[in-house]
Design a protein around this motif. Structure first.
Motif, PDB file in Angstrom:
ATOM      1  N   UNK A 155      17.010  26.173 105.124  1.00 29.06           N
ATOM      2  CA  UNK A 155      17.210  26.632 106.484  1.00 29.06           C
ATOM      3  C   UNK A 155      18.497  25.995 106.984  1.00 29.06           C
ATOM      4  N   UNK A 156      19.059  26.559 107.998  1.00 26.31           N
ATOM      5  CA  UNK A 156      20.263  25.980 108.584  1.00 26.31           C
ATOM      6  C   UNK A 156      20.415  26.476 110.012  1.00 26.31           C
ATOM      7  N   UNK A 157      21.114  25.704 110.790  1.00 25.34           N
ATOM      8  CA  UNK A 157      21.456  26.076 112.149  1.00 25.34           C
ATOM      9  C   UNK A 157      22.723  26.915 112.084  1.00 25.34           C
ATOM     10  N   UNK A 158      22.639  28.153 112.539  1.00 27.86           N
ATOM     11  CA  UNK A 158      23.771  29.078 112.445  1.00 27.86           C
ATOM     12  C   UNK A 158      24.017  29.774 113.773  1.00 27.86           C
ATOM     13  N   UNK A 159      25.180  30.388 113.879  1.00 33.37           N
ATOM     14  CA  UNK A 159      25.512  31.167 115.075  1.00 33.37           C
ATOM     15  C   UNK A 159      24.492  32.273 115.246  1.00 33.37           C
ATOM     16  N   UNK A 160      24.114  32.532 116.483  1.00 31.24           N
ATOM     17  CA  UNK A 160      23.074  33.507 116.764  1.00 31.24           C
ATOM     18  C   UNK A 160      23.601  34.897 117.078  1.00 31.24           C
ATOM     19  N   UNK A 161      22.747  35.681 117.691  1.00 32.20           N
ATOM     20  CA  UNK A 161      23.003  37.087 118.012  1.00 32.20           C
ATOM     21  C   UNK A 161      24.277  37.231 118.837  1.00 32.20           C
ATOM     22  N   UNK A 162      25.037  38.263 118.506  1.00 31.07           N
ATOM     23  CA  UNK A 162      26.296  38.632 119.157  1.00 31.07           C
ATOM     24  C   UNK A 162      27.447  37.676 118.839  1.00 31.07           C
ATOM     25  N   UNK A 170      31.633  34.154  84.416  1.00 34.78           N
ATOM     26  CA  UNK A 170      31.858  33.958  85.857  1.00 34.78           C
ATOM     27  C   UNK A 170      33.316  34.220  86.245  1.00 34.78           C
ATOM     28  N   UNK A 171      34.247  34.007  85.332  1.00 41.65           N
ATOM     29  CA  UNK A 171      35.660  34.264  85.635  1.00 41.65           C
ATOM     30  C   UNK A 171      35.934  35.749  85.888  1.00 41.65           C
ATOM     31  N   UNK A 172      35.027  36.617  85.484  1.00 41.29           N
ATOM     32  CA  UNK A 172      35.187  38.055  85.692  1.00 41.29           C
ATOM     33  C   UNK A 172      34.550  38.546  87.003  1.00 41.29           C
ATOM     34  N   UNK A 173      33.771  37.712  87.646  1.00 38.82           N
ATOM     35  CA  UNK A 173      33.138  38.100  88.893  1.00 38.82           C
ATOM     36  C   UNK A 173      34.192  38.290  89.974  1.00 38.82           C
ATOM     37  N   UNK A 174      33.903  39.170  90.914  1.00 36.39           N
ATOM     38  CA  UNK A 174      34.799  39.392  92.050  1.00 36.39           C
ATOM     39  C   UNK A 174      34.168  38.792  93.298  1.00 36.39           C
ATOM     40  N   UNK A 175      35.023  38.306  94.189  1.00 34.24           N
ATOM     41  CA  UNK A 175      34.563  37.700  95.431  1.00 34.24           C
ATOM     42  C   UNK A 175      34.958  38.584  96.602  1.00 34.24           C
ATOM     43  N   UNK A 176      34.018  38.801  97.517  1.00 33.11           N
ATOM     44  CA  UNK A 176      34.255  39.589  98.729  1.00 33.11           C
ATOM     45  C   UNK A 176      33.850  38.751  99.932  1.00 33.11           C
ATOM     46  N   UNK A 177      34.443  39.042 101.064  1.00 37.41           N
ATOM     47  CA  UNK A 177      34.016  38.382 102.299  1.00 37.41           C
ATOM     48  C   UNK A 177      34.205  39.338 103.463  1.00 37.41           C
ATOM     49  N   UNK A 178      33.342  39.202 104.429  1.00 37.32           N
ATOM     50  CA  UNK A 178      33.401  40.011 105.645  1.00 37.32           C
ATOM     51  C   UNK A 178      33.012  39.144 106.833  1.00 37.32           C
ATOM     52  N   UNK A 179      33.746  39.313 107.937  1.00 40.12           N
ATOM     53  CA  UNK A 179      33.322  38.750 109.209  1.00 40.12           C
ATOM     54  C   UNK A 179      32.353  39.750 109.816  1.00 40.12           C
ATOM     55  N   UNK A 180      31.183  39.262 110.210  1.00 35.19           N
ATOM     56  CA  UNK A 180      30.108  40.141 110.658  1.00 35.19           C
ATOM     57  C   UNK A 180      29.551  39.623 111.980  1.00 35.19           C
ATOM     58  N   UNK A 181      29.317  40.520 112.919  1.00 37.39           N
ATOM     59  CA  UNK A 181      28.650  40.173 114.174  1.00 37.39           C
ATOM     60  C   UNK A 181      27.147  40.187 113.911  1.00 37.39           C
ATOM     61  N   UNK A 182      26.491  39.101 114.258  1.00 37.41           N
ATOM     62  CA  UNK A 182      25.054  38.967 114.037  1.00 37.41           C
ATOM     63  C   UNK A 182      24.313  39.866 115.020  1.00 37.41           C
TER      64      UNK A 182
END
Length: 169
Positions: free
Chosen positions: A76-83, A99-111
């Motif tokens: 569990x963790x304390x994280x930013x909440x809704x909106x 693992x060297x063949x894996x691709x990494x993705x990232x997205x900023x997402x509104x909760x």
């Protein structure tokens, strides 16, 4: 020696005061659950603040939709909440790939979702992966008490029902 004892007492009282006041406003203590509506195997994902600091919340082995489409539940963790906005970072790779063949993705997402109303609620941060490397995140407060019906917001995949979901549903 007295100085050390005083510092320890001040530190202890500060920690107790922080616990008594609860979590910071706009944050939620949650477990990460993951649902995958793609045929990508996601060996690992993690959650960061928008500025790239790890929250301590992550997940592993998120199965392809055809293999059940869910990952383990990580507590569990304390994280930013809704909106508020968080960053989801995930790796995609074949089961037999190095693992060297894996691709990494990232997205900023509104909760999305709803903030808990009970302090003792068991909160879920549902991370959902969709085609075209899209992701959404929802806080589901209090999945239900033992004997009660589970929240209808929890994906059917967690009840062994392979029901396809789409972004925004």
């Amino acid at each position: 020696m007295r100085m050390i004892v005083r510092m320890f007492i001040v530190w202890t009282l500060g920690m107790l005061a922080a616990c008594a006041t609860g979590q910071p406003r706009g944050y939620v203590d949650a477990s990460a659950w993951s649902a995958n509506y793609t045929e990508d195997y996601i060996p690992r994902f993690w959650i960061q603040t928008v500025d790239g600091k790890d929250t301590g919340l992550a997940g592993v082995q998120v199965q392809e939709f055809s293999r059940g489409g869910k990952g383990g539940r990580e507590c569990c963790s304390l994280i930013s909440g809704v909106d508020q906005t968080i960053k989801i970072v995930w790796r995609v790779g074949g089961r037999q790939d190095d693992e060297s063949q894996w691709k990494t993705y990232s997205r900023d997402v509104v909760v999305k979702g709803a903030m808990p109303t009970r302090k003792d609620a068991y909160n879920i941060l549902m991370v959902r992966f969709f085609s075209d490397h899209q992701v959404e995140v929802e806080v589901i407060p209090d999945r239900g008490e033992p004997g009660d019906a589970a929240s209808p917001r929890v994906d059917k995949l967690f009840y062994s029902q392979r029901v396809m979901r789409h972004m925004g549903e």
